[in-house]
Write a protein that holds these residues in place. Structure first.
Motif, PDB file in Angstrom:
ATOM      1  N   ALA A  75       0.810  -1.220   0.000  1.00 17.49           N
ATOM      2  CA  ALA A  75       0.000   0.000   0.000  1.00 17.49           C
ATOM      3  C   ALA A  75       0.841   1.267   0.000  1.00 17.49           C
ATOM      4  N   VAL A  76       2.085   1.175   0.463  1.00 19.57           N
ATOM      5  CA  VAL A  76       2.930   2.368   0.523  1.00 19.57           C
ATOM      6  C   VAL A  76       4.021   2.372  -0.543  1.00 19.57           C
ATOM      7  N   LEU A  77       3.998   1.394  -1.437  1.00 21.46           N
ATOM      8  CA  LEU A  77       5.015   1.302  -2.478  1.00 21.46           C
ATOM      9  C   LEU A  77       4.464   1.719  -3.834  1.00 21.46           C
ATOM     10  N   ASP A  78       5.301   2.304  -4.643  1.00 17.77           N
ATOM     11  CA  ASP A  78       4.965   2.555  -6.039  1.00 17.77           C
ATOM     12  C   ASP A  78       5.749   1.520  -6.834  1.00 17.77           C
ATOM     13  N   CYS A  79       5.096   0.434  -7.207  1.00 15.92           N
ATOM     14  CA  CYS A  79       5.762  -0.707  -7.816  1.00 15.92           C
ATOM     15  C   CYS A  79       5.143  -1.010  -9.175  1.00 15.92           C
ATOM     16  N   ASP A  80       5.963  -1.012 -10.219  1.00 19.90           N
ATOM     17  CA  ASP A  80       5.436  -1.277 -11.555  1.00 19.90           C
ATOM     18  C   ASP A  80       4.848  -2.683 -11.667  1.00 19.90           C
ATOM     19  N   TYR A  81       5.411  -3.646 -10.953  1.00 19.06           N
ATOM     20  CA  TYR A  81       4.871  -5.004 -11.017  1.00 19.06           C
ATOM     21  C   TYR A  81       3.468  -5.069 -10.415  1.00 19.06           C
ATOM     22  N   TYR A  82       3.264  -4.426  -9.276  1.00 16.40           N
ATOM     23  CA  TYR A  82       1.930  -4.408  -8.669  1.00 16.40           C
ATOM     24  C   TYR A  82       0.935  -3.693  -9.576  1.00 16.40           C
ATOM     25  N   ARG A  83       1.360  -2.573 -10.180  1.00 17.78           N
ATOM     26  CA  ARG A  83       0.468  -1.867 -11.111  1.00 17.78           C
ATOM     27  C   ARG A  83       0.165  -2.723 -12.333  1.00 17.78           C
ATOM     28  N   PHE A  84       1.170  -3.458 -12.833  1.00 12.55           N
ATOM     29  CA  PHE A  84       0.967  -4.346 -13.969  1.00 12.55           C
ATOM     30  C   PHE A  84      -0.045  -5.428 -13.608  1.00 12.55           C
ATOM     31  N   ALA A  85       0.085  -6.016 -12.420  1.00 12.66           N
ATOM     32  CA  ALA A  85      -0.830  -7.071 -11.980  1.00 12.66           C
ATOM     33  C   ALA A  85      -2.263  -6.555 -11.852  1.00 12.66           C
ATOM     34  N   GLU A  86      -2.402  -5.258 -11.574  1.00 16.93           N
ATOM     35  CA  GLU A  86      -3.723  -4.637 -11.495  1.00 16.93           C
ATOM     36  C   GLU A  86      -4.209  -4.160 -12.860  1.00 16.93           C
ATOM     37  N   LEU A  87      -3.453  -4.467 -13.899  1.00 18.45           N
ATOM     38  CA  LEU A  87      -3.746  -4.107 -15.292  1.00 18.45           C
ATOM     39  C   LEU A  87      -3.822  -2.604 -15.508  1.00 18.45           C
ATOM     40  N   ASP A  88      -2.977  -1.858 -14.789  1.00 12.12           N
ATOM     41  CA  ASP A  88      -2.848  -0.421 -15.015  1.00 12.12           C
ATOM     42  C   ASP A  88      -2.307  -0.215 -16.427  1.00 12.12           C
ATOM     43  N   ALA A  89      -2.983   0.582 -17.229  1.00 10.88           N
ATOM     44  CA  ALA A  89      -2.618   0.744 -18.640  1.00 10.88           C
ATOM     45  C   ALA A  89      -1.183   1.232 -18.818  1.00 10.88           C
ATOM     46  N   GLY A  90      -0.741   2.184 -18.028  1.00  9.68           N
ATOM     47  CA  GLY A  90       0.619   2.694 -18.155  1.00  9.68           C
ATOM     48  C   GLY A  90       1.657   1.635 -17.868  1.00  9.68           C
ATOM     49  N   ALA A  91       1.423   0.836 -16.841  1.00 11.90           N
ATOM     50  CA  ALA A  91       2.375  -0.217 -16.488  1.00 11.90           C
ATOM     51  C   ALA A  91       2.374  -1.331 -17.526  1.00 11.90           C
ATOM     52  N   VAL A  92       1.202  -1.709 -18.001  1.00 10.67           N
ATOM     53  CA  VAL A  92       1.110  -2.774 -19.016  1.00 10.67           C
ATOM     54  C   VAL A  92       1.786  -2.337 -20.302  1.00 10.67           C
ATOM     55  N   ASN A  93       1.560  -1.117 -20.713  1.00  8.06           N
ATOM     56  CA  ASN A  93       2.150  -0.617 -21.959  1.00  8.06           C
ATOM     57  C   ASN A  93       3.657  -0.410 -21.855  1.00  8.06           C
ATOM     58  N   ALA A  94       4.188  -0.330 -20.649  1.00  4.23           N
ATOM     59  CA  ALA A  94       5.627  -0.158 -20.473  1.00  4.23           C
ATOM     60  C   ALA A  94       6.404  -1.425 -20.814  1.00  4.23           C
TER      61      ALA A  94
END
Length: 63
Positions: free
Chosen positions: A25-44
């Motif tokens: 909850a306190v981390l900004d992690c691209d893997y966690y965002r990717f797992a949540e299907l965040d468009a920016g992280a997935v497209n990266a």
């Protein structure tokens, strides 16, 4: 923990008796965002991500 505290990041780790865990909850992690299907992280990611490890595939994780 001393180093985390010194750098203001102690909240990134949950510490209890005989156990440590990450506090996502306190981390900004691209893997966690990717797992949540965040468009920016997935497209990266344009290529495979650690394909030799089954556990690295977000399809196998229970997020």
């Amino acid at each position: 923990m001393k180093t985390l505290k010194k750098n203001g990041a102690a909240k990134a780790v949950n510490k209890s008796y005989n156990a440590l865990s990450v506090n996502p909850a306190v981390l900004d992690c691209d893997y966690y965002r990717f797992a949540e299907l965040d468009a920016g992280a997935v497209n990266a990611y344009a290529n495979e991500y650690m394909s030799q490890y089954y556990w690295a595939d977000f399809m196998f994780n229970d997020f």
